[in-house]
Enzyme design. Structure first.
Site, PDB file in Angstrom:
ATOM      1  N   LEU A   1       0.858  -1.187   0.000  1.00  0.00           N
ATOM      2  CA  LEU A   1       0.000   0.000   0.000  1.00  0.00           C
ATOM      3  C   LEU A   1       0.892   1.234   0.000  1.00  0.00           C
ATOM      4  CD1 LEU A   1      -2.803  -0.799   2.628  1.00  0.00           C
ATOM      5  CD2 LEU A   1      -3.105  -0.459   0.172  1.00  0.00           C
ATOM      6  N   ASP A   2       0.540   2.234  -0.811  1.00  0.00           N
ATOM      7  CA  ASP A   2       1.282   3.501  -0.815  1.00  0.00           C
ATOM      8  C   ASP A   2       1.172   4.175   0.548  1.00  0.00           C
ATOM      9  OD1 ASP A   2       1.997   3.171  -3.451  1.00  0.00           O
ATOM     10  OD2 ASP A   2       0.395   4.441  -4.247  1.00  0.00           O
ATOM     11  N   PRO A   3       2.128   5.034   0.892  1.00  0.00           N
ATOM     12  CA  PRO A   3       2.091   5.701   2.204  1.00  0.00           C
ATOM     13  C   PRO A   3       0.784   6.434   2.500  1.00  0.00           C
ATOM     14  CG  PRO A   3       4.242   5.990   1.218  1.00  0.00           C
ATOM     15  CD  PRO A   3       3.393   5.309   0.176  1.00  0.00           C
TER      16      PRO A   3
END
Length: 288
Positions: free
Chosen positions: A38-40
């Protein structure tokens, strides 16, 4: 040593590897891996595999995933989400009905060009490393599948919430960008929450703080990942011995398919495929 799966509700601002590093410290176990990056800026379902359960990571990554994404029309950024630099702004005159119509055109098997700000490698270099140096290279379209795409809510004149169930490798920020392009006003993603991954949902999630407080008591058994497959309990010692040695076994009257295999003491042994009465191990999980 701790072994099992914990479903983390990933907080915003953390990378998936940040979560794994934190759990290594909390659980005092080096073998920790996650089941889908998951992206930040994203939050939500992040399956994390601990100890011998890391053998199962490969089975989680290919499963369908579901997200709720915030689509902002009228803005185009270099990262395809609002964390990046704005490249274009446009007036927005589309209606909710226009958005719903365009969403329908993305259903099914489609081609998606991955964003420059991604970990995909081209000629041995990660795209985001090139992007940070101001370079852009040609990316080949990739085949993805959008199984469900639904408009949940119009938040404002420019902002919408959409729910998407999709295949591995789908970039939701690219989907938002492409929807904006098709509507003629540009688009970017302003929020992302993963609501399902590897068959686990937000209802299965705990926080990092929960793990800090309750430690390995929150770990699910490895076979929790395979709940969709039926159970096959081995009732004979000789058959169990052969299975533990990795050998195919003959079991009459069993339908073709994939099974969770358990020993006489109900220990989860392996995930196996039955075909024409022959049971063959796909992956062993003795002690996991």
């Amino acid at each position: 040593m701790p072994n099992g799966i914990v479903i983390i509700d990933k907080p915003a601002g953390w990378t998936s590897m940040d979560v794994c590093a934190k759990l290594r410290g909390i659980l005092r176990e080096k073998r920790v891996g996650h089941g889908g990056t998951l992206d930040p800026m994203a939050t939500g379902v992040l399956p994390v595999f601990v100890g011998q359960a890391t053998r199962a990571v490969e089975f989680s990554e290919n499963a369908q995933k579901e997200y709720v994404a915030g689509l902002r029309l009228g803005q185009v950024t270099n990262t395809q989400d609002t964390s990046g630099e704005t490249l274009e702004t446009h007036p927005v005159s589309v209606t909710r009905s226009d958005v719903e119509t365009v969403l329908g055109s993305f259903l099914g098997d489609i081609q998606q060009i991955p964003p420059m700000f991604s970990a995909i490698k081209v000629n041995g270099q990660k795209l985001y490393d090139l992007a940070r140096r101001g370079k852009e290279v040609e990316r080949k379209p990739r085949s993805i599948s959008i199984y469900e795409l639904e408009l949940l809510e119009q938040v404002s004149e420019t902002d919408y919430l959409i729910r998407c169930r999709c295949s591995k490798g789908t970039y939701l920020r690219t989907l938002c960008h492409d929807i904006g392009q098709k509507l003629g006003c540009g688009g970017t993603m302003y929020s992302l929450r993963r609501t399902m991954a590897a068959g686990f949902t937000l209802a299965d999630c705990v926080t990092i703080e929960d793990v800090q407080a309750q430690q390995e008591t929150l770990l699910l058994p490895t076979d929790a990942l395979f709940q969709r497959h039926p159970i096959l309990l081995l009732k004979r010692c000789d058959i169990e011995k052969r299975v533990r040695c990795g050998n195919p076994v003959q079991i009459s009257g069993i339908a073709d398919g994939i099974y969770r295999i358990y020993g006489q003491n109900r220990e989860f042994l392996c995930l196996s495929r039955a075909e024409n009465g022959t049971l063959t191990s796909i992956k062993n999980f003795f002690g996991a």
